[in-house]
Scaffold this active site. Structure first.
Site, PDB file in Angstrom:
ATOM      1  N   GLY A   1       9.371   7.080 -12.822  1.00 54.51           N
ATOM      2  CA  GLY A   1       8.180   6.608 -12.869  1.00 54.51           C
ATOM      3  C   GLY A   1       7.232   7.722 -12.627  1.00 54.51           C
TER       4      GLY A   1
ATOM      5  N   GLY B   1       4.854   9.927  -8.576  1.00 55.01           N
ATOM      6  CA  GLY B   1       6.150  10.630  -9.292  1.00 55.01           C
ATOM      7  C   GLY B   1       5.518  11.828 -10.073  1.00 55.01           C
TER       8      GLY B   1
ATOM      9  N   ASN C   1       5.294   1.537  -2.328  1.00 53.17           N
ATOM     10  CA  ASN C   1       4.664   1.008  -1.496  1.00 53.17           C
ATOM     11  C   ASN C   1       5.453  -0.189  -1.076  1.00 53.17           C
ATOM     12  OD1 ASN C   1       2.331   2.520  -1.703  1.00 53.17           O
ATOM     13  ND2 ASN C   1       1.409   1.363  -3.308  1.00 53.17           N
TER      14      ASN C   1
ATOM     15  N   ALA D   1      -3.264   9.710  -5.807  1.00 55.76           N
ATOM     16  CA  ALA D   1      -3.199  10.425  -7.073  1.00 55.76           C
ATOM     17  C   ALA D   1      -2.757   9.305  -8.261  1.00 55.76           C
ATOM     18  CB  ALA D   1      -2.124  11.486  -7.167  1.00 55.76           C
TER      19      ALA D   1
ATOM     20  N   LYS E   1       3.263   3.016   7.694  1.00 56.61           N
ATOM     21  CA  LYS E   1       2.556   3.015   6.448  1.00 56.61           C
ATOM     22  C   LYS E   1       1.812   1.847   5.833  1.00 56.61           C
ATOM     23  CE  LYS E   1       2.606   4.442   1.719  1.00 56.61           C
ATOM     24  NZ  LYS E   1       3.216   5.059   0.466  1.00 56.61           N
TER      25      LYS E   1
ATOM     26  N   GLU F   1      -0.137  -5.033  -7.190  1.00 60.70           N
ATOM     27  CA  GLU F   1       0.973  -5.064  -6.119  1.00 60.70           C
ATOM     28  C   GLU F   1       0.736  -5.927  -4.956  1.00 60.70           C
ATOM     29  OE1 GLU F   1       3.442  -1.030  -6.515  1.00 60.70           O
ATOM     30  OE2 GLU F   1       1.746  -1.003  -5.152  1.00 60.70           O
TER      31      GLU F   1
END
Length: 308
Positions: A7, A12, A103, A129, A186, A269
């Protein structure tokens, strides 16, 4: 060490470029126009802190084409985890370690269905990013941090070595003695900013400044903390306030990746973020009305822009 990055999107692509620039042997798995551009023109990272242009870059289209690897870093969207994990079984059986920087808090459970549990160590990252165009990654703000750790809490040679290589490449990285807690901390933050920036179509600046949306943000995160504790994770009573204070340090224009995917009409997601909170809450007998509402409002967009 040969590192495979599965990825080559924002996460990545950014971290892989930094490692490659520092002399690591990195192979990227990237498909479509992005992968083709990387092969033809290299990989560009536009960053205030660590800009890069890696050319040539080693790119393959499928995990099965990686060949040998010592470490596999997974950075695909969560819905691809099952297929990727299945394809990595031969590499893991040959001794490759696997770490996911994706995630969510359920990702490593999926990995362990297909690769030996001993191959997997935990990982989380903080980075804003995105793919700006084929072959080009743009980083927003200066935050770029990786935390990794073994699930048994030991500081193994493989996690300390990976952190050393990341640090040498200019990446902020550390080893955690409680990676499960790190992942949930997180997750609390991610679910909150993903929910609010997506459902309002606004960056974090005005959301944290308005008392009403700031309160909703806190409610969303508080529900995640409650679910985590019910699942046996040691989350402190001050975590929501700490996450709010951290959010106050972010660039005002920052949007979660799910918000960007929503605007671009891409798949979300959502089932692993607010939707995942709803599912896990049901398993432990909790009510999470804020996350349930967010999940319901975004449900029509979960598979991409709905047809009207």
């Amino acid at each position: 060490m040969r590192i495979a990055i599965v990825g080559a999107g924002g996460v990545g692509g950014y971290f892989g470029a930094q490692l490659t620039a520092n002399g690591e042997d990195v192979v990227f798995v990237a498909r479509g126009a992005h992968g083709a551009a990387m092969r033809e023109r290299g990989l560009v990272v536009r960053s205030h802190r660590h800009p890069q242009h890696i050319d040539p870059v080693t790119v393959v289209e499928r995990p099965e084409q990686i060949g040998d690897a010592d470490l596999v870093v997974i950075a695909v969207k969560l819905w691809d985890t099952e297929n990727v994990a299945r394809s990595l079984a031969p590499l893991a059986a040959s001794g490759a370690s696997v770490v996911s920087l994706q995630n969510g808090v359920q990702k490593d459970e999926v990995l362990r269905r297909h690769v030996p549990a001993s191959a997997v160590f935990g990982g989380a990252c903080h980075l804003s990013a995105f793919i700006e165009g084929p072959g080009v990654i743009v980083q927003h703000g200066d935050l770029q941090h990786i935390v990794v750790g073994e699930y048994d809490g030991t500081a193994s040679a493989r996690v300390t070595d990976f952190v050393r290589r990341c640090t040498s490449a200019g990446i902020d990285a550390e080893v955690s003695g409680d990676i499960q807690r790190e992942l949930w901390e997180k997750y609390v933050f991610l679910v909150g900013i993903s929910a609010l920036t997506a459902v309002t179509r606004l960056p974090i600046g005005p959301l944290r400044a308005d008392p009403v949306t700031r309160s909703l943000l806190a409610d969303v995160m508080r529900e995640v903390v409650d679910v985590g504790r019910a699942c046996g994770v040691r989350l402190g009573p001050e975590l929501v306030q700490e996450r709010l204070e951290f959010i106050d340090t972010l660039s005002a224009g920052m949007r979660a990746s799910m918000a960007n995917d929503l605007v671009e009409g891409r798949r979300l997601e959502l089932p692993w973020l607010s939707g995942g909170v709803v599912d896990m809450a049901a398993d432990v007998g909790l009510e999470v009305p804020a996350n349930r509402t967010i999940a319901a409002l975004l449900a029509p967009f979960a598979d991409g822009a709905p047809r009207v």
